[in-house]
Design a protein around this motif. Sequence first.
Motif, mmCIF file in Angstrom:
data_model
loop_
_atom_site.group_PDB
_atom_site.id
_atom_site.type_symbol
_atom_site.label_atom_id
_atom_site.label_comp_id
_atom_site.label_asym_id
_atom_site.label_seq_id
_atom_site.Cartn_x
_atom_site.Cartn_y
_atom_site.Cartn_z
ATOM 1 N N VAL A 3 0.857 -1.186 0.000
ATOM 2 C CA VAL A 3 0.000 0.000 0.000
ATOM 3 C C VAL A 3 0.894 1.238 0.000
ATOM 4 N N TYR A 6 0.983 7.204 1.525
ATOM 5 C CA TYR A 6 -0.097 8.179 1.722
ATOM 6 C C TYR A 6 -1.417 7.480 2.019
ATOM 7 N N GLN A 7 -1.627 6.307 1.445
ATOM 8 C CA GLN A 7 -2.855 5.559 1.717
ATOM 9 C C GLN A 7 -2.835 4.985 3.137
ATOM 10 N N GLU A 11 -5.492 5.824 6.177
ATOM 11 C CA GLU A 11 -6.164 4.803 6.994
ATOM 12 C C GLU A 11 -5.944 5.080 8.482
#
Length: 110
Positions: A3, A6-7, A11
Motif C-alpha cells: 500500500v 499516503y494511503q 487509513e
Amino acid sequence: MSVPLYQAKAEMFRTLGHPVRIRVLELLQNGPRPVRDLLAEIEIEASNLSQQLAVLRRAGMVTSYRDGSLVMYQLSTPHVADLLAAGRRILGSVLKDRDGLLVELRAGAE
C-alpha cells in the motif's frame, strides 16, 4: 502488493476519526488500563467500546493482554501519544488563529 504510504497514513487518520477512539487513546497515555476502567470513564455501552477497541487493535494503535481476569489495554507505541499531543498543538494553533480572525472581523465591522 504494498500500500502506498499516503494511503496507509489516510487509513491511520480514519481510525482516529471517532471521538470514542480518541478518548480511549487519551486515557491510555498514562499506562495500561482495564476495560472496566475505560467503561467507567467513557460511559458508553460495553459492546460499543468493544467495537472501538477492536478497530484500534486492528490498526495497531493499541495492544491487549490478560492480567488475571482483567483484559488490559495499552498504547502499542509511545508515538501514539506523540500523535495525540501534535493534534492538540495543531488544534490549539488553528483555534487561536480563528479567534484572532474573529477579533479582526469584529474590529473591522465597526
